[in-house]
Design an enzyme around this catalytic site. Structure first.
Site, PDB file in Angstrom:
ATOM      1  N   HIS A   1       0.924  -1.139   0.071  1.00  0.00           N
ATOM      2  CA  HIS A   1       0.133   0.052   0.028  1.00  0.00           C
ATOM      3  C   HIS A   1       1.027   1.229  -0.164  1.00  0.00           C
ATOM      4  O   HIS A   1       2.099   1.171   0.647  1.00  0.00           O
ATOM      5  CB  HIS A   1      -0.801   0.294   1.219  1.00  0.00           C
ATOM      6  CG  HIS A   1      -1.672  -1.184   1.427  1.00  0.00           C
ATOM      7  ND1 HIS A   1      -1.383  -2.381   2.440  1.00  0.00           N
ATOM      8  CD2 HIS A   1      -3.028  -0.942   1.180  1.00  0.00           C
ATOM      9  CE1 HIS A   1      -2.489  -2.957   2.230  1.00  0.00           C
ATOM     10  NE2 HIS A   1      -3.434  -2.268   1.692  1.00  0.00           N
TER      11      HIS A   1
ATOM     12  N   ASP B   1       2.167   1.875   3.394  1.00  0.00           N
ATOM     13  CA  ASP B   1       3.342   0.855   3.797  1.00  0.00           C
ATOM     14  C   ASP B   1       4.574   1.164   3.730  1.00  0.00           C
ATOM     15  O   ASP B   1       5.590   0.975   4.650  1.00  0.00           O
ATOM     16  CB  ASP B   1       3.266  -0.493   3.188  1.00  0.00           C
ATOM     17  CG  ASP B   1       1.922  -1.093   3.250  1.00  0.00           C
ATOM     18  OD1 ASP B   1       1.236  -0.804   4.158  1.00  0.00           O
ATOM     19  OD2 ASP B   1       1.384  -2.080   2.717  1.00  0.00           O
TER      20      ASP B   1
ATOM     21  N   MET C   1       2.462  -5.633  -7.554  1.00  0.00           N
ATOM     22  CA  MET C   1       1.247  -4.822  -7.392  1.00  0.00           C
ATOM     23  C   MET C   1       1.459  -3.916  -6.207  1.00  0.00           C
ATOM     24  O   MET C   1       2.115  -4.005  -5.253  1.00  0.00           O
ATOM     25  CB  MET C   1       0.220  -6.138  -6.777  1.00  0.00           C
ATOM     26  CG  MET C   1      -1.100  -5.766  -6.333  1.00  0.00           C
ATOM     27  SD  MET C   1      -1.107  -4.994  -4.987  1.00  0.00           S
ATOM     28  CE  MET C   1      -1.601  -6.500  -3.787  1.00  0.00           C
TER      29      MET C   1
ATOM     30  N   GLU D   1     -11.064  -6.313  -4.951  1.00  0.00           N
ATOM     31  CA  GLU D   1     -10.920  -7.479  -3.891  1.00  0.00           C
ATOM     32  C   GLU D   1     -12.299  -7.231  -3.169  1.00  0.00           C
ATOM     33  O   GLU D   1     -12.439  -6.208  -2.441  1.00  0.00           O
ATOM     34  CB  GLU D   1      -9.746  -7.093  -3.129  1.00  0.00           C
ATOM     35  CG  GLU D   1      -9.673  -8.410  -2.092  1.00  0.00           C
ATOM     36  CD  GLU D   1      -8.248  -8.352  -1.107  1.00  0.00           C
ATOM     37  OE1 GLU D   1      -7.572  -7.593  -1.630  1.00  0.00           O
ATOM     38  OE2 GLU D   1      -8.325  -8.839  -0.045  1.00  0.00           O
TER      39      GLU D   1
ATOM     40  N   LYS E   1     -14.748  -8.311   0.044  1.00  0.00           N
ATOM     41  CA  LYS E   1     -14.925  -9.012   1.577  1.00  0.00           C
ATOM     42  C   LYS E   1     -16.422  -8.675   2.094  1.00  0.00           C
ATOM     43  O   LYS E   1     -16.917  -7.486   1.788  1.00  0.00           O
ATOM     44  CB  LYS E   1     -13.954  -8.353   2.414  1.00  0.00           C
ATOM     45  CG  LYS E   1     -13.516  -8.797   3.676  1.00  0.00           C
ATOM     46  CD  LYS E   1     -12.407  -8.161   4.382  1.00  0.00           C
ATOM     47  CE  LYS E   1     -12.434  -8.596   5.972  1.00  0.00           C
ATOM     48  NZ  LYS E   1     -11.323  -8.168   6.501  1.00  0.00           N
TER      49      LYS E   1
ATOM     50  N   GLU F   1      -9.778 -13.360  -2.362  1.00  0.00           N
ATOM     51  CA  GLU F   1      -8.960 -13.804  -1.035  1.00  0.00           C
ATOM     52  C   GLU F   1      -9.623 -15.100  -0.465  1.00  0.00           C
ATOM     53  O   GLU F   1     -10.969 -14.791  -0.352  1.00  0.00           O
ATOM     54  CB  GLU F   1      -8.972 -12.748  -0.137  1.00  0.00           C
ATOM     55  CG  GLU F   1      -8.215 -13.221   1.359  1.00  0.00           C
ATOM     56  CD  GLU F   1      -7.925 -12.035   2.162  1.00  0.00           C
ATOM     57  OE1 GLU F   1      -7.301 -11.021   1.674  1.00  0.00           O
ATOM     58  OE2 GLU F   1      -8.101 -12.326   3.323  1.00  0.00           O
TER      59      GLU F   1
ATOM     60  N   HIS G   1     -11.876 -14.214   2.543  1.00  0.00           N
ATOM     61  CA  HIS G   1     -12.919 -13.554   2.376  1.00  0.00           C
ATOM     62  C   HIS G   1     -14.116 -14.145   1.843  1.00  0.00           C
ATOM     63  O   HIS G   1     -15.290 -14.022   2.032  1.00  0.00           O
ATOM     64  CB  HIS G   1     -12.669 -12.106   1.768  1.00  0.00           C
ATOM     65  CG  HIS G   1     -11.534 -11.318   1.996  1.00  0.00           C
ATOM     66  ND1 HIS G   1     -11.060 -10.156   1.550  1.00  0.00           N
ATOM     67  CD2 HIS G   1     -10.786 -11.352   3.328  1.00  0.00           C
ATOM     68  CE1 HIS G   1     -10.312  -9.594   2.137  1.00  0.00           C
ATOM     69  NE2 HIS G   1     -10.039 -10.249   3.401  1.00  0.00           N
TER      70      HIS G   1
ATOM     71  N   ASP H   1      -5.318 -13.579  -3.426  1.00  0.00           N
ATOM     72  CA  ASP H   1      -4.584 -13.385  -2.046  1.00  0.00           C
ATOM     73  C   ASP H   1      -4.899 -14.840  -1.558  1.00  0.00           C
ATOM     74  O   ASP H   1      -5.919 -15.048  -1.254  1.00  0.00           O
ATOM     75  CB  ASP H   1      -5.480 -12.307  -1.190  1.00  0.00           C
ATOM     76  CG  ASP H   1      -4.994 -10.868  -1.639  1.00  0.00           C
ATOM     77  OD1 ASP H   1      -4.079 -10.895  -2.479  1.00  0.00           O
ATOM     78  OD2 ASP H   1      -5.662 -10.017  -0.930  1.00  0.00           O
TER      79      ASP H   1
ATOM     80  N   ASP I   1     -11.658 -12.134   9.955  1.00  0.00           N
ATOM     81  CA  ASP I   1     -10.816 -12.391   8.954  1.00  0.00           C
ATOM     82  C   ASP I   1      -9.526 -12.901   9.481  1.00  0.00           C
ATOM     83  O   ASP I   1      -8.651 -11.940  10.045  1.00  0.00           O
ATOM     84  CB  ASP I   1     -10.675 -11.036   8.124  1.00  0.00           C
ATOM     85  CG  ASP I   1      -9.672 -11.281   6.927  1.00  0.00           C
ATOM     86  OD1 ASP I   1      -9.698 -12.409   6.361  1.00  0.00           O
ATOM     87  OD2 ASP I   1      -9.385  -9.886   6.536  1.00  0.00           O
TER      88      ASP I   1
ATOM     89  N   ASP J   1      -6.648 -14.507   7.957  1.00  0.00           N
ATOM     90  CA  ASP J   1      -5.559 -14.328   7.415  1.00  0.00           C
ATOM     91  C   ASP J   1      -4.364 -15.093   7.833  1.00  0.00           C
ATOM     92  O   ASP J   1      -3.421 -14.781   8.166  1.00  0.00           O
ATOM     93  CB  ASP J   1      -5.090 -12.746   7.444  1.00  0.00           C
ATOM     94  CG  ASP J   1      -6.046 -11.801   6.676  1.00  0.00           C
ATOM     95  OD1 ASP J   1      -6.678 -12.201   5.849  1.00  0.00           O
ATOM     96  OD2 ASP J   1      -5.805 -10.682   7.102  1.00  0.00           O
TER      97      ASP J   1
ATOM     98  N   ASP K   1      -1.525 -13.039   1.552  1.00  0.00           N
ATOM     99  CA  ASP K   1      -2.208 -12.012   2.094  1.00  0.00           C
ATOM    100  C   ASP K   1      -2.446 -12.630   3.522  1.00  0.00           C
ATOM    101  O   ASP K   1      -3.582 -12.787   3.809  1.00  0.00           O
ATOM    102  CB  ASP K   1      -3.342 -11.223   1.341  1.00  0.00           C
ATOM    103  CG  ASP K   1      -3.815 -10.127   2.367  1.00  0.00           C
ATOM    104  OD1 ASP K   1      -2.900  -9.672   3.040  1.00  0.00           O
ATOM    105  OD2 ASP K   1      -4.782  -9.550   1.762  1.00  0.00           O
TER     106      ASP K   1
END
Ligand code: GLT
Ligand code: MN
Ligand code: MN
Length: 398
Positions: free
Chosen positions: A60, A63, A94, A187, A189, A223, A226, A251, A261, A263, A297
Site C-alpha cells: 500500500h 506501507d 502489485m 477485492e 470482502k 481472497e 474473504h 490473495d 478475517d 488471514d 495476504d
C-alpha cells in the site's frame, strides 16, 4: 549414493510468490491488544523475502510512505526501497492504496456520502498508482475495506454503487490517459471492518466490473479468507473469475468459516479447499494454469517473534509447492482419471445440439432417447474419488 530427491518444496523466484509489506510487517496488533513484535522495515522485508525464495513484494502507499509525508521524504523512501529491490533481485508486481486506516475514511472512501471524502480518496489513489508505476507494478488492487455501513439508514446502497463506479471510472480513464498499461483488480470482502461491505463477494465484483466504462481493464483479486468467512467456496469464486478471464491477482491465506478475517498461513485451515484451489491455479485438472503472481495476504500468529514471521512465510510457500505436486499426482492417477472420465458422458450427438439454439436443434433435442430412470439409477463414485483426493493429500498415495 542415494537417489536424488524427486521433489523439492523450497521456493524459488520462478514460483512467482509474493507477500505484502503489510503481511510480513504485521506486528501482531489486534482489536484487543497492541503490537507484540517490532515492525520489520520495508528494506528488511525485501532482503528476507529474497533470501526465502520469494519473487516479489507488494505494498500500500502508506506501507512505505507515511500518510502526509513531504515530497522529499517520499522520494527518499522510494529511492531506498528501489535500491533494496535491485540489490535483492525482487520485483513489485502489485500496488494498492490504503483507503481504510485514516479516520477520514471512517464512512467510506469511494462510497462516502461526502463528495469531498470521495475526491480525497480518488486523489490518494492517483498518488498510489503513480507510486506503483514508479516501482514497476502492473496490477493495482482495490480493497474497499471502509466501503460499507453499519446502518442502512446512512445511505441508499444504489448511491454507493454509483459513486464507487464513478471513482473507478475516473481512475481508469486517468490511468489510460497517462499511457499506462495497468490492470485493476477488485477485492471483495463481506464484512469487517464495516458491518456490511458493498460488493461483498467476488461474484458481486464480477458483475459490477461489467458496468464500468473500461471493463477490460478491470478484474478481481479473490481472497481465500474473504470467500470462506461467509462459508462460500473460494474454488468456485476463482473458477468463475478464471472462466471470465478476470483472475488478475489472488490473495492466498487460510480461514475458518464464520470467523473474523483470520488471514492465516496458506493451507493451514481447510487443506482440501487449498488442494482444489491449487489444482485450479496449476491447471492440472484441465484448462490453462493461472500465470499471475501468487500472493500471500496473511500474517504470522500473534504468538510469534520475528523468527516466527519468517517461519510463517516459508510455510505459505512450502505448502503451496507441496500441494502443487500433490495435485499433479492426483490428476495423473489412473483411477482418478477413470472415475472422472466415466462421469463425463458426452455422446457425439448431444454437444452440438445443446451448444446452439436453432429450430433443428430444438427438434433434435425432442427426439433424443433419454431415460431419466436409467440415468437416475447410476452412482457417481465420488466417495471413492474424494477418498483418492484425501489419500493424495494425506501422503499415502502418489
Ligand atoms: C488489508 C486487507 C487485505 C487486502 C489488503 C489490500 S489490505 O490487509 O485485509 O485483504 O488485500 O488492500
Ligand atoms: Mn486481501
Ligand atoms: Mn483477509
Amino acid at each position: 549414493m542415494s537417489a536424488p530427491d524427486p521433489f523439492n518444496p523450497s521456493p524459488s523466484r520462478g514460483d512467482r510468490f509474493t507477500f505484502g509489506l503489510w503481511t510480513i510487517g504485521n506486528p501482531g496488533a489486534d482489536p484487543f491488544g497492541p503490537a507484540v513484535r517490532p515492525r520489520i522495515s520495508p528494506v528488511e522485508i525485501v532482503e528476507g523475502l529474497s533470501k526465502a525464495g520469494a519473487w516479489g513484494v507488494n505494498l500500500h502507499d502508506n506501507d512505505l510512505i507515511p500518510f502526509g509525508a513531504s515530497a522529499a521524504e517520499r522520494d527518499a523512501k522510494v529511492a531506498e526501497f528501489q535500491s533494496a529491490l535491485r540489490d535483492n533481485n525482487m520485483v513489485v508486481p502489485m500496488a494498492t492504496t490504503n483507503l481504510f486506516s485514516h479516520p477520514v475514511f471512517r464512512d467510506g472512501a469511494f462510497t462516502a456520502s461526502d463528495a469531498k471524502v470521495r475526491a480525497f480518496a480518488v486523489r490518494k489513489a492517483m498518488r498510489a498508482i503513480e507510486l506503483g508505476v514508479e516501482l514497476g507494478a502492473g496490477t493495482v488492487v482495490f480493497w474497499g475495506g471502509r466501503e460499507g455501513v453499519e446502518t442502512d439508514a446512512a445511505r441508499d446502497c444504489r448511491d454507493a454503487i454509483l459513486w464507487y463506479r464513478e471513482c473507478l471510472n475516473f481512475l481508469s480513464h486517468w490511468t489510460k490517459d497517462q499511457g499506462w498499461d495497468l490492470k485493476f483488480a477488485l477485492e471483495a470482502k463481506p464484512n469487517e471492518p464495516r458491518g456490511d461491505i458493498y460488493l461483498p463477494t467476488t461474484g458481486h465484483m464480477l458483475h459490477f466490473i461489467e458496468t464500468l466504462d473500461l471493463p477490460k481493464m478491470c478484474g478481481v483479486n479473490p481472497e481465500v479468507a474473504h470467500e470462506n468467512m461467509p462459508g462460500l467456496s473460494m474454488v468456485h469464486a476463482v473458477g468463475q473469475a478464471m472462466e471470465a478471464g478476470k483472475l488478475f491477482h489472488i490473495d492466498l491465506n487460510g480461514q475458518r468459516i464464520g470467523r473474523y478475517d483470520q488471514d492465516l498461513r496458506f493451507a493451514s485451515e481447510d487443506l482440501k479447499g487449498a488442494f482444489f484451489l491449487v489444482r485450479l491455479l496449476e491447471g492440472t485438472g484441465g484448462y490453462e494454469a493461472y500465470q499471475g503472481p501468487l500472493h500471500f495476504d496473511a500474517h504470522a500468529y500473534r504468538t510469534e517473534d520475528c523468527q516466527g514471521v519468517w517461519d510463517f512465510a516459508a510455510g505459505c510457500m512450502r505448502s503451496y509447492k507441496i500441494l502443487a505436486a500433490k495435485t499433479k499426482a492426483f490428476d495423473a492417477d489412473a483411477e482418478v482419471q477413470e472415475i472422472i472420465a466415466a462421469n463425463h458422458v458426452d455422446p457425439e450427438n448431444i454437444g452440438p445440439i445443446l451448444g446452439k439454439f436453432s429450430l433443428e436443434n430444438r427438434d433434435a433435442l425432442n427426439k433424443l432417447d433419454l431415460d431419466p430412470d436409467a440415468l437416475a439409477a447410476q452412482g457417481h463414485r465420488y466417495e471413492r474419488l474424494d477418498q483418492l483426493a484425501m489419500e493424495h493429500i494425506m501422503g499415502v498415495r502418489g
